[in-house]
Design an enzyme around this catalytic site. Structure first.
Site, PDB file in Angstrom:
ATOM      1  N   GLY A 296      -4.806   4.509  19.713  1.00 34.70           N
ATOM      2  CA  GLY A 296      -4.603   5.926  20.534  1.00 34.70           C
ATOM      3  C   GLY A 296      -5.553   6.597  21.329  1.00 34.70           C
ATOM      4  O   GLY A 296      -5.442   7.676  21.617  1.00 34.70           O
ATOM      5  N   ASP A 321      -9.765  -5.514  19.132  1.00 33.84           N
ATOM      6  CA  ASP A 321     -11.429  -5.166  19.848  1.00 33.84           C
ATOM      7  C   ASP A 321     -12.339  -4.487  19.070  1.00 33.84           C
ATOM      8  O   ASP A 321     -12.947  -3.907  19.502  1.00 33.84           O
ATOM      9  CB  ASP A 321     -11.010  -4.463  21.435  1.00 33.84           C
ATOM     10  CG  ASP A 321     -12.236  -4.859  22.156  1.00 33.84           C
ATOM     11  OD1 ASP A 321     -13.100  -5.314  22.043  1.00 33.84           O
ATOM     12  OD2 ASP A 321     -12.216  -4.029  23.228  1.00 33.84           O
TER      13      ASP A 321
END
Length: 427
Positions: A296, A321
């Site tokens: 988000g 990540d």
């Protein structure tokens, strides 16, 4: 079957339920199937036996209701609804939803450990944290650094990849950089970026002792297309990222063998109606998949929905990540050679640029489920399991199927991780 033999098939049951979950399976719930003398004797001699019974099993190719999975010696031996003859040592677990262990192709670190350290201690921290959040396999990721430091990190990391670890298992190494575009460097250090070179790539590949599985590069840089073509002969994945490539260049890179886009929408120009660019080429091609960081922060949920409609779940791969700050309090952390400050879970370097994430795979899965308005949960689960495994060419990971590795995750009604098994062992 004699009464004596029936008694030998007593089941050791463990109650892991909470309100609303299926009650533990009793021994009487299983009818005894006449499998033949030879098969029964084989079952009795097997000591590493485990059954997981769930209200829903997402393989994710199929969706079983009120099914069970039988595990022997670290492998899945049965998936379905049929009752089984079980050895007396069998442990039985019950729960709401069983999925394959998730696979994270892009993770720099977590729980205070950084892949670039190349130490057993760092990998152990990552392994334990990943498993707690439902990931059973991963590619530790090293970002752009000076050439001698990359060689050192790759060598060191490759030497500990096969160490005994408490949780998730590394499947190889992802090298993100150094062959990227300085204009789209993100948090990578500009002074460490190198021009694409087959000779330098081979140096890194050799340093990794053949354990390099994925490379991220910018296809518009001189020499990159040749490198993509040659690198795909050695690697499972060549990914396009940190790039200013235009549409034509991106198409040529895909034709040369690039099969993934690194953290789509980030560190690349946005989609434009006159110049589709790298994003447009990825959206338009069936020959390339895309990573999505579903926190988000990196991508707005609306863009995630548009991406899913264009690519379909079978061409999307959930990644984190994540950096060493994941599963840790806010504060100062590192990713490779970059200092990072984390505030309210958002990771930025000293220039204020996003520098990885603090995302975990279970939160990413829940976010995708909430954002995509997808009734078919198994299509979302596929983004975190079978799709990344397929990119690595692994048929024994990311699926619940006979003879596959018993890497499994039990979720509750809120998609929170309750239990994780790796090779049939509860971790």
């Amino acid at each position: 079957m004699s009464e004596c033999l029936r008694r030998r098939f007593a089941i050791v049951s463990r109650d892991l339920t909470r309100p609303g979950e299926i009650p533990p399976v009793e021994a009487s719930a299983y009818s005894f199937i006449n499998l033949g003398k030879r098969t029964i004797l084989e079952e009795v001699s097997t000591v590493n036996s485990l059954v997981i019974y769930a209200k829903q099993i997402l393989t994710p190719e199929d969706d079983w209701e009120d099914g069970l999975v039988h595990i022997q010696n670290g492998k899945i031996s049965y998936v379905g609804k049929q009752s089984l003859d079980l050895p007396p040592e069998t442990k039985v677990y019950t729960g709401h939803c069983l999925i394959p262990g998730m696979v994270d192709l892009h993770i720099n670190g977590t729980a205070g450990g950084d892949a670039a350290e190349g130490t057993h201690q760092a990998l152990e921290k990552m392994s334990r944290s990943l498993a707690a959040h439902g990931a059973t396999a991963f590619l530790p990721t090293i970002i752009t650094d000076h050439e001698e430091e990359l060689v050192r990190s790759l060598q060191a990391l490759s030497e500990v990849l096969d160490d005994q670890l408490p949780g998730a298992r590394p499947l190889g190494i992802h090298l993100e950089g150094p062959f990227i575009n300085p204009a789209q460097k993100g948090a990578h250090r500009a002074d460490c970026i190198q021009a694409p070179s087959l000779e330098i790539f081979q140096k890194y590949f050799k340093a990794a002792n053949g354990k390099l599985r994925m490379l991220t590069l910018a296809p518009e840089m001189k020499g990159a297309l040749e490198l993509i073509h040659e690198a795909r002969k050695e690697l499972s994945i060549v990914s396009l990222g940190h790039s200013n490539a235009d549409y034509r260049c991106a198409v040529e890179a895909i034709e040369a063998g690039a099969n993934l886009a690194t953290h789509i929408f980030n560190a690349m120009p946005g989609l434009h109606h006159r110049e589709p660019g790298l994003v447009g080429a990825v959206l338009d091609s069936e020959d390339i998949s895309a990573e999505i960081i579903a926190d988000g922060i990196h991508v707005h949920p609306v863009m995630v929905r548009l991406l899913a409609r264009c690519k379909g779940p079978d061409k999307l791969v959930l990644v984190t990540d994540a950096i060493s700050a994941a599963d840790m309090p806010d504060g100062r952390h590192r990713v490779g050679n970059v200092e990072v400050t984390v505030e309210e879970g958002v990771c930025r370097n000293q220039e204020g640029v996003l520098a990885g994430s603090s995302l975990t795979m279970d939160r990413g899965l829940k976010n995708l489920y909430d954002w995509l308005n997808e009734d078919d949960l198994k299509r979302i689960v596929a983004m975190a399991t079978i799709q990344p495994a397929a990119l690595l060419g692994l048929e024994n990971k990311g699926r619940i199927k006979k003879d596959c590795d018993a890497d499994l995750v039990l979720l509750d009604e809120d998609l929170q991780v309750r239990k994780t098994w790796i090779a049939g062992e509860l971790v």
